[in-house]
Design an enzyme around this catalytic site. Structure first.
Site, PDB file in Angstrom:
ATOM      1  N   HIS A   1       0.841  -1.195   0.000  1.00 43.52           N
ATOM      2  CA  HIS A   1       0.000   0.000   0.000  1.00 43.52           C
ATOM      3  C   HIS A   1       0.871   1.238   0.000  1.00 43.52           C
ATOM      4  CE1 HIS A   1       1.167  -0.486   4.199  1.00 43.52           C
ATOM      5  NE2 HIS A   1       0.862   0.779   4.386  1.00 43.52           N
TER       6      HIS A   1
ATOM      7  N   ASP B   1       0.627   4.919   2.096  1.00 52.84           N
ATOM      8  CA  ASP B   1      -0.130   5.315   3.279  1.00 52.84           C
ATOM      9  C   ASP B   1      -1.295   6.247   2.957  1.00 52.84           C
ATOM     10  OD1 ASP B   1       1.249   3.714   5.034  1.00 52.84           O
ATOM     11  OD2 ASP B   1       2.769   5.227   5.461  1.00 52.84           O
TER      12      ASP B   1
ATOM     13  N   HIS C   1       4.698   0.039  -0.028  1.00 53.99           N
ATOM     14  CA  HIS C   1       5.474  -0.686   0.976  1.00 53.99           C
ATOM     15  C   HIS C   1       4.565  -1.674   1.698  1.00 53.99           C
ATOM     16  CE1 HIS C   1       3.713   2.670   3.227  1.00 53.99           C
ATOM     17  NE2 HIS C   1       3.779   1.882   4.295  1.00 53.99           N
TER      18      HIS C   1
ATOM     19  N   ARG D   1       6.508   6.126  15.100  1.00 57.08           N
ATOM     20  CA  ARG D   1       6.169   6.445  13.702  1.00 57.08           C
ATOM     21  C   ARG D   1       5.527   7.829  13.597  1.00 57.08           C
ATOM     22  NH1 ARG D   1       1.446   5.903  10.539  1.00 57.08           N
ATOM     23  NH2 ARG D   1       1.717   5.028   8.462  1.00 57.08           N
TER      24      ARG D   1
HETATM   25  C1  SIN Z   1       3.490   1.082   7.698  1.00 56.67           C
HETATM   26  O1  SIN Z   1       3.618   2.290   7.880  1.00 56.67           O
HETATM   27  O2  SIN Z   1       2.788   0.644   6.811  1.00 56.67           O
HETATM   28  C2  SIN Z   1       4.193   0.100   8.626  1.00 56.67           C
HETATM   29  C3  SIN Z   1       5.537  -0.283   8.167  1.00 56.67           C
HETATM   30  C4  SIN Z   1       6.155  -1.302   9.080  1.00 56.67           C
HETATM   31  O3  SIN Z   1       5.693  -1.526  10.209  1.00 56.67           O
HETATM   32  O4  SIN Z   1       7.130  -1.938   8.682  1.00 56.67           O
END
Ligand code: SIN
Length: 311
Positions: free
Chosen positions: A106, A108, A256, A272
């Site tokens: 996806h 974000d 990602h 994050r």
């Molecule tokens: C994400 O922001 O999609 C999570 C990425 C991760 O936890 O590796």
């Protein structure tokens, strides 16, 4: 004076920045080099950092305005409302709500009218093996298509639907219903022109239900083809985390996926931040104005679980 150096870590995308300590002030000149490298390589890794929530948010905010988690009842790091915990460690004695975030390809919040510009993740604890993150370069995915297919996609729009988030159904019917109410399907161009680089990138991922003007049945094989094509190993980089890594990526030109390939009894614990992107796209059903959360009307535990799905 710092001596920043930048080395590629993948052929398709990804670079490592060395010679910088982000707990110290970063000069305008150093930041400009990092920002340029971020636009060029799409994913940057800065290892051996020891950042608290405030330091992570301060660095991330240099790329633009950050998402604010304070009114989203999601577990955020107490010291800074722009920092969300991406963790499988129980919070307040309850299972973490972000334990399985991001486990399909996806970009974000592509299911929203303000998809994320960039994401900044700092690793504080990791499982002994696994828990990696995969990235794929959507410029290359687009550029490697045939001219005819590019021409077709250039005129196409895609319906992004938050109900296609992997693992959503595991959240319980009340959470799913509320999440869908807050995130009705949106339409974005199938090919996105990056506002800073001017390059065209494929903007189709596993959260696309169909293309505008095509039926679901007609769209499905094309969505499947594009999803498969875009994440081919030759367009990809796999990040094997180390404690202290800061990894940040440009959501406007890549997809990602968090790989859930680790022992769930081991802790994967990240801080994050998410940068707010441009207002983009339109609602599929204009009558379905995105609702806002109505505190009080929805149980706090449901609100918290809904907020934790914002990835
Ligand atoms: C994400 O922001 O999609 C999570 C990425 C991760 O936890 O590796």
């Amino acid at each position: 004076m710092t001596t920043i150096s930048i080395q590629r870590v993948g052929y398709a995308l990804g670079a490592r920045v060395t010679g910088i300590d982000l707990s110290q002030p970063v000069s305008e000149a150093d930041f400009a080099r990092i920002h340029d490298a971020w636009l060029e390589h799409q994913v940057l890794v800065i290892a051996d950092q020891r950042l608290g929530p405030r330091e992570l948010a301060a660095f991330s905010a240099r790329f633009g305005e950050l998402d604010d988690f304070s009114n989203q009842s999601v577990h955020h790091a107490a010291e800074d409302r722009h920092v969300m915990l991406l963790t499988n460690r129980p919070q307040d004695g309850k299972p973490s709500k972000t334990f399985n975030a991001g486990q399909n390809w996806h970009t974000d919040q592509s299911y929203s009218l303000r998809p994320s510009k960039g994401t900044f993740v700092h690793c504080l604890e990791k499982p002994s093996v696994g828990g990696d993150t995969l990235f794929a370069n959507m410029y290359l995915a687009y550029e490697s298509l045939s001219p005819k297919m590019r021409e077709f996609l250039d005129g196409l729009e895609a319906v992004h639907d938050a109900s296609l988030i992997e693992g959503l159904e595991k959240r319980g019917p009340e959470v799913v219903a509320e999440f869908k109410r807050l995130n009705p399907p949106v339409i974005h161009p199938a090919v996105r022109v990056h506002p800073d680089t001017g390059r065209r990138a494929l903007y189709v991922n596993e959260r696309v239900r169909q293309f505008v003007g095509l039926t679901e049945a007609e769209s499905k094989p094309l969505v499947q083809f594009l999803c498969q094509h875009s994440v081919s190993p030759r367009f990809s980089y796999r990040h094997y985390w180390s404690v202290g890594d800061l990894v940040f990526w440009d959501n406007r030109c890549l997809v990602h996926m968090a790989v859930g390939d680790y022992d769930p009894s081991e802790i994967r614990h990240m801080l994050r931040c998410s940068g707010l992107g441009d207002h983009y796209g339109r609602l599929r059903d204009p009558a379905a104005q995105p609702a806002t959360a109505t505190p009080g009307a929805t149980a706090a535990s449901v609100q918290a679980q809904v907020a934790a799905l914002r990835d």
